[in-house]
Design a protein around this motif. Structure first.
Motif, PDB file in Angstrom:
ATOM      1  N   ASN A  39       0.796  -1.243   0.053  1.00 41.30           N
ATOM      2  CA  ASN A  39       0.093  -0.022  -0.030  1.00 41.30           C
ATOM      3  C   ASN A  39       0.924   1.372  -0.036  1.00 41.30           C
ATOM      4  O   ASN A  39       0.935   1.646   1.066  1.00 41.30           O
ATOM      5  N   VAL A  40       1.081   1.671  -1.258  1.00 44.49           N
ATOM      6  CA  VAL A  40       1.966   2.859  -1.238  1.00 44.49           C
ATOM      7  C   VAL A  40       1.559   3.907  -2.246  1.00 44.49           C
ATOM      8  O   VAL A  40       1.249   3.224  -3.444  1.00 44.49           O
ATOM      9  N   GLU A  41       1.277   4.931  -2.219  1.00 44.38           N
ATOM     10  CA  GLU A  41       1.158   6.105  -3.203  1.00 44.38           C
ATOM     11  C   GLU A  41       2.130   6.762  -3.327  1.00 44.38           C
ATOM     12  O   GLU A  41       2.941   7.350  -2.527  1.00 44.38           O
ATOM     13  N   LEU A  42       2.494   7.328  -4.461  1.00 45.98           N
ATOM     14  CA  LEU A  42       3.748   7.804  -4.928  1.00 45.98           C
ATOM     15  C   LEU A  42       3.323   9.387  -5.712  1.00 45.98           C
ATOM     16  O   LEU A  42       2.399   9.296  -6.723  1.00 45.98           O
ATOM     17  N   ILE A  43       3.483  10.444  -4.999  1.00 41.55           N
ATOM     18  CA  ILE A  43       3.326  11.656  -5.494  1.00 41.55           C
ATOM     19  C   ILE A  43       4.540  12.361  -5.902  1.00 41.55           C
ATOM     20  O   ILE A  43       5.241  12.498  -5.125  1.00 41.55           O
ATOM     21  N   VAL A  44       4.656  12.924  -7.172  1.00 39.65           N
ATOM     22  CA  VAL A  44       5.853  13.414  -7.608  1.00 39.65           C
ATOM     23  C   VAL A  44       5.485  14.908  -7.956  1.00 39.65           C
ATOM     24  O   VAL A  44       4.625  15.162  -8.662  1.00 39.65           O
ATOM     25  N   ILE A  45       6.512  15.781  -7.520  1.00 42.72           N
ATOM     26  CA  ILE A  45       6.433  17.228  -7.967  1.00 42.72           C
ATOM     27  C   ILE A  45       7.646  17.659  -8.649  1.00 42.72           C
ATOM     28  O   ILE A  45       8.806  17.747  -8.119  1.00 42.72           O
ATOM     29  N   ASP A  46       7.758  18.077  -9.790  1.00 43.59           N
ATOM     30  CA  ASP A  46       8.549  18.592 -10.416  1.00 43.59           C
ATOM     31  C   ASP A  46       8.586  20.246 -10.303  1.00 43.59           C
ATOM     32  O   ASP A  46       7.577  20.902 -10.627  1.00 43.59           O
ATOM     33  N   ASN A  47       9.551  20.550  -9.822  1.00 44.23           N
ATOM     34  CA  ASN A  47       9.841  22.143  -9.336  1.00 44.23           C
ATOM     35  C   ASN A  47      10.261  22.978 -10.067  1.00 44.23           C
ATOM     36  O   ASN A  47      11.538  23.587  -9.904  1.00 44.23           O
ATOM     37  N   LEU A  70       2.624  16.389 -10.168  1.00 39.33           N
ATOM     38  CA  LEU A  70       2.431  18.009 -10.210  1.00 39.33           C
ATOM     39  C   LEU A  70       3.582  18.507 -11.024  1.00 39.33           C
ATOM     40  O   LEU A  70       4.724  18.293 -10.615  1.00 39.33           O
ATOM     41  N   LYS A  71       3.451  19.613 -11.773  1.00 41.22           N
ATOM     42  CA  LYS A  71       4.434  20.086 -12.732  1.00 41.22           C
ATOM     43  C   LYS A  71       4.459  21.681 -12.337  1.00 41.22           C
ATOM     44  O   LYS A  71       3.463  22.276 -12.830  1.00 41.22           O
ATOM     45  N   ASN A  72       5.459  22.067 -11.725  1.00 38.52           N
ATOM     46  CA  ASN A  72       5.371  23.498 -11.523  1.00 38.52           C
ATOM     47  C   ASN A  72       6.114  24.026 -12.315  1.00 38.52           C
ATOM     48  O   ASN A  72       7.312  23.658 -12.981  1.00 38.52           O
ATOM     49  N   LEU A  73       5.696  25.623 -12.907  1.00 37.24           N
ATOM     50  CA  LEU A  73       6.391  25.984 -14.143  1.00 37.24           C
ATOM     51  C   LEU A  73       7.749  26.891 -13.696  1.00 37.24           C
ATOM     52  O   LEU A  73       8.549  26.990 -14.360  1.00 37.24           O
ATOM     53  N   THR A  74       7.702  27.059 -12.292  1.00 38.49           N
ATOM     54  CA  THR A  74       9.125  27.804 -11.640  1.00 38.49           C
ATOM     55  C   THR A  74       9.210  27.056 -10.370  1.00 38.49           C
ATOM     56  O   THR A  74       8.343  26.209  -9.832  1.00 38.49           O
ATOM     57  N   ASN A  75      10.698  27.070  -9.979  1.00 41.39           N
ATOM     58  CA  ASN A  75      10.952  26.629  -8.672  1.00 41.39           C
ATOM     59  C   ASN A  75      10.261  27.313  -7.466  1.00 41.39           C
ATOM     60  O   ASN A  75      10.638  28.600  -7.220  1.00 41.39           O
ATOM     61  N   LEU A  76       9.395  26.776  -6.767  1.00 42.33           N
ATOM     62  CA  LEU A  76       8.618  27.243  -5.722  1.00 42.33           C
ATOM     63  C   LEU A  76       9.436  27.174  -4.429  1.00 42.33           C
ATOM     64  O   LEU A  76       9.003  27.623  -3.261  1.00 42.33           O
ATOM     65  N   GLY A  77      10.532  26.546  -4.416  1.00 41.32           N
ATOM     66  CA  GLY A  77      11.289  25.960  -3.014  1.00 41.32           C
ATOM     67  C   GLY A  77      10.980  24.731  -2.679  1.00 41.32           C
ATOM     68  O   GLY A  77       9.702  24.235  -2.716  1.00 41.32           O
ATOM     69  N   LEU A  78      11.849  23.970  -1.968  1.00 45.11           N
ATOM     70  CA  LEU A  78      11.665  22.511  -1.772  1.00 45.11           C
ATOM     71  C   LEU A  78      10.698  22.504  -0.552  1.00 45.11           C
ATOM     72  O   LEU A  78       9.641  21.531  -0.551  1.00 45.11           O
ATOM     73  N   ASN A  79      10.651  23.334   0.283  1.00 42.84           N
ATOM     74  CA  ASN A  79       9.363  23.245   1.347  1.00 42.84           C
ATOM     75  C   ASN A  79       8.051  23.437   0.683  1.00 42.84           C
ATOM     76  O   ASN A  79       7.070  22.775   1.018  1.00 42.84           O
ATOM     77  N   ARG A  80       7.730  24.706   0.004  1.00 41.91           N
ATOM     78  CA  ARG A  80       6.464  24.686  -0.663  1.00 41.91           C
ATOM     79  C   ARG A  80       6.234  23.404  -1.490  1.00 41.91           C
ATOM     80  O   ARG A  80       5.102  23.178  -1.505  1.00 41.91           O
TER      81      ARG A  80
END
Length: 335
Positions: A39-47, A70-80
């Motif tokens: 039972n693993v879900e994987l969420i990927v954010i390209d920053n 999720l694909k961010n158009l700009t780098n929002l910072g690691l924490n965000r």
């Protein structure tokens, strides 16, 4: 996420944040898919990557359609970016996976099983790790181990708030965290440039940590890593560290805890001085004086600080020389 399955084997959310990790992202994601835990879900954010990271993630998701991307158009910072993933996470437990690190196949199963066995206010299970270089070669181990693969030194568990102030004894990517604790704390502090010290300070004051004595993660060390950037004059890590030290100061309750924090502040005074962040030196010195009178060495640095000496180049040459003369298989020491 079936509630029935969640009671038997609780779901674990892996939040993977990527920024220009095209050389490593596929291996990191595959290490999640290859877990021997159901039972693993994987969420990927390209920053906001400027390389092929997002393209490679998209290709991976086409093969593994349960992965959320999720694909961010700009780098929002690691924490965000992590908090974006946390808002989507549904697992009882959460792993913060950097896109250049690797989970060993039994990582999630062993940590989740230990979490389920624990009683009391535990928020984090962490483990040992092997450090690898750009090519994946093993170069170090976090805690030195004996012939049975067990840590040679006693690793703090339980109430670790004082030890958190004394040293960075936890290898950050080995942590599995309770999602409800992360939500209670409001996730990572998005005003800071890094996450681990702040999370440790805020969570360990009210919750316990458990150490699982296994190597379960491969942590990659890269020349341009955040750890390497801390020696540069323009780095933002030390200013974030000052903010966290004030949070820690507000949470200390015993003389031993204040003294542990004082020791950490003295180290930050030296680091700020060596990176020529002279205003920070004075600010750390002011916080230290709330706890104790500075010792002889710290007083010397605070005095020299007024002259703004150009010491960074010499400091970096020293670090380079020191690395060249280290043991080929060093380990982190609990100091």
């Amino acid at each position: 996420m079936s509630p029935y399955l969640n009671r038997i084997k609780p779901w674990v959310s892996v939040i993977c944040t990527s920024y220009n990790h095209e050389a490593y992202i596929e291996q990191a994601l595959q290490s999640v898919v290859d877990q021997n835990y159901p039972n693993v879900e994987l969420i990927v954010i390209d920053n906001g990557s400027t390389d092929r990271s997002a393209e490679l993630i998209t290709s991976f998701v086409q093969t593994h359609q349960a992965v959320r991307f999720l694909k961010n158009l700009t780098n929002l910072g690691l924490n965000r970016a992590f908090n974006q993933g946390l808002a989507l996470a549904g697992g009882r437990y959460v792993i913060d996976l950097a896109a250049d690190d690797v989970l060993l196949p039994n990582r999630i199963a062993q940590q989740a099983d230990l979490f389920e066995q624990l009683s009391g206010p535990y928020a984090v299970v962490f483990s040992n790790a092997v450090y690898i270089d750009e090519q994946g070669k093993e170069i170090a181990i976090h805690y030195a181990v004996d012939s049975d693969g067990r840590a040679r030194t006693k690793v703090p568990s339980g109430d670790v708030f004082q030890q958190i102030l004394e040293s960075y004894f936890i290898c950050t990517p080995t942590m599995m965290m309770r999602r409800d604790v992360l939500n209670e704390l409001g996730g990572y502090d998005e005003t800071l440039s890094f996450e681990d010290f702040d999370f440790w300070v805020r969570s360990s004051r009210i919750y316990h940590y458990a150490y699982l004595d296994e190597v379960l993660t491969l942590k990659r060390r890269l020349p341009n890593s955040m750890q390497a950037q801390v020696v540069l004059p323009e780095n933002q890590l030390l200013s974030s560290s000052l903010a966290v030290c004030y949070k820690a100061f507000d949470r200390c309750t015993t003389p031993a805890e204040y003294q542990a924090l004082a020791g950490r502040i003295r180290k930050f005074i030296r680091k700020s001085f060596y990176t020529e962040q002279f205003e920070l030196v004075a600010q750390f010195g002011q916080l230290l004086q709330y706890i104790e009178q500075p010792d002889l060495l710290t007083n010397l640095i605070l005095s020299l600080n007024h002259f703004h000496p150009p010491v960074n180049s010499l400091y970096r040459h020293y670090l380079k020389w020191n690395r060249a003369h280290q043991s080929p298989y060093p380990q982190v020491k609990l100091v």
